[in-house]
Design an enzyme around this catalytic site. Structure first.
Site, PDB file in Angstrom:
ATOM      1  N   GLU A  23       0.833  -1.199   0.000  1.00 49.73           N
ATOM      2  CA  GLU A  23       0.000   0.000   0.000  1.00 49.73           C
ATOM      3  C   GLU A  23       0.874   1.258   0.000  1.00 49.73           C
ATOM      4  OE1 GLU A  23      -3.064   0.672  -0.373  1.00 49.73           O
ATOM      5  OE2 GLU A  23      -4.317  -1.000   0.304  1.00 49.73           O
ATOM      6  N   ASN A 158     -11.004   4.594   1.559  1.00 54.63           N
ATOM      7  CA  ASN A 158      -9.921   4.486   0.603  1.00 54.63           C
ATOM      8  C   ASN A 158     -10.012   5.646  -0.391  1.00 54.63           C
ATOM      9  OD1 ASN A 158      -7.847   2.430   0.552  1.00 54.63           O
ATOM     10  ND2 ASN A 158      -9.479   0.906   0.607  1.00 54.63           N
ATOM     11  N   ASP A 209     -10.162   1.086  -4.687  1.00 51.03           N
ATOM     12  CA  ASP A 209      -9.134   1.074  -3.642  1.00 51.03           C
ATOM     13  C   ASP A 209      -8.365   2.409  -3.679  1.00 51.03           C
ATOM     14  OD1 ASP A 209      -7.366   0.134  -1.632  1.00 51.03           O
ATOM     15  OD2 ASP A 209      -7.544  -1.894  -2.394  1.00 51.03           O
TER      16      ASP A 209
END
Length: 301
Positions: A23, A158, A209
């Site tokens: 991430e 997100n 995302d």
């Protein structure tokens, strides 16, 4: 780098690292290096653009997101609060608490986060067990005034990104039961208003995302579970999609020497996905989409 030619856009693996939950890719113009995190491995990674040298640092708890710090190093959202990170040589790292937090229920952590154009840090929180579908997540703003809750009722916050002029904040909820992206007006003091639906990702492949914005205001969002990264116009219309060799792209960001590269982290699926390359699950990818991005604004305490 190993080239994957998918459609009209060539996608490459950045290095040999395979993440458990990759991430928060973050380009440092001063260092000419890419940072990112592996949440479940509790690691901070760095890749030097010129030397191709890869480094990583172990952290005491899960780290959800990072941003540059104006005075050097990084600022990070972790399990128990916001921290200043100063990576050093030989795997050592200085971890300094900036703001501790007690979440509304056990099993929560910070997730997505980045700074707006004014240098304020925005972070979302989530319940780590997504099967609970708990709307306990909150979007926070962190600056000299402290940590302030701004949007509640999120399951898996997100998609944080900001328009080039800094006047629009984008936020998604990537939980399978939601799959939406909203836009908010953002004023000079960091207040939000005029929440509206920007994208209904139920109409497009993947869950929304992590995200980034290009110089033209295009909103790039990872289509998790669909193996795609989508670009939407500032009006919320799908303009293009880039295919990836893995099913779960997690977050994208612009970087490289001239901000023409798009970096994409990924997550291995629970079970190998048909039509994708399991050997590349968890890799960090890089592509040149033909559009430039904007440097990330460092956090200004």
């Amino acid at each position: 780098m190993n080239t994957q030619d998918l459609g009209q856009t060539a996608v490459q693996t950045l290095c040999d690292v395979r993440n458990r939950v990759g991430e928060s890719p973050l380009w440092s113009p001063a260092e000419q290096a890419l940072y990112w995190v592996d949440i479940e491995a509790r690691r901070l990674h760095r890749h030097d653009w010129q030397t191709r040298e890869a480094q990583h640092w172990e952290l005491p708890e899960r780290i959800g997101c990072i941003a540059l710090h104006a005075s050097g190093g990084l600022v990070a959202g972790m399990e128990t609060g916001i921290y200043r990170l100063r990576p050093q040589r030989r795997g050592q790292i200085e971890v300094v608490p900036l703001h501790q937090i007690t979440f509304s229920q056990p099993g929560m952590r910070f997730n997505d986060g980045r700074c707006d154009r004014a240098g304020r840090l925005w972070l979302s929180s989530m319940v780590m067990d997504m099967s609970q579908a708990s709307p306990a997540g909150v979007l926070y703003r962190y600056d000299r005034r402290g940590l302030v809750p701004m949007v509640d009722g999120l399951i898996t916050g997100n998609g944080l990104a900001f328009s080039p002029d800094g006047r629009t904040l984008y936020l998604s909820d990537s939980h399978p039961s939601v799959r939406r992206v909203w836009a908010f007006d953002l004023d000079a003091e960091g207040n939000l208003s005029n929440r509206r639906e920007f994208i209904d990702m139920n109409q497009h492949p993947g869950r929304p995302d992590g995200a980034a914005v290009d110089v033209h205001g295009g909103y790039w969002i990872c289509g998790n579970d669909a193996g795609q990264v989508h670009r939407f116009t500032p009006q919320g219309e799908l303009a293009r999609s880039i295919g990836l060799p893995v099913s779960k792209p997690a977050m994208c960001s612009f970087g490289g020497p001239d901000m023409r590269h798009l970096f994409i982290t990924s997550i291995p699926p629970a079970q190998p996905a048909d039509g994708f390359d399991a050997a590349l699950d968890g890799a960090v990818f890089v592509t040149e989409p033909g559009l430039r991005g904007l440097p990330e604004t460092p956090f200004r305490a």
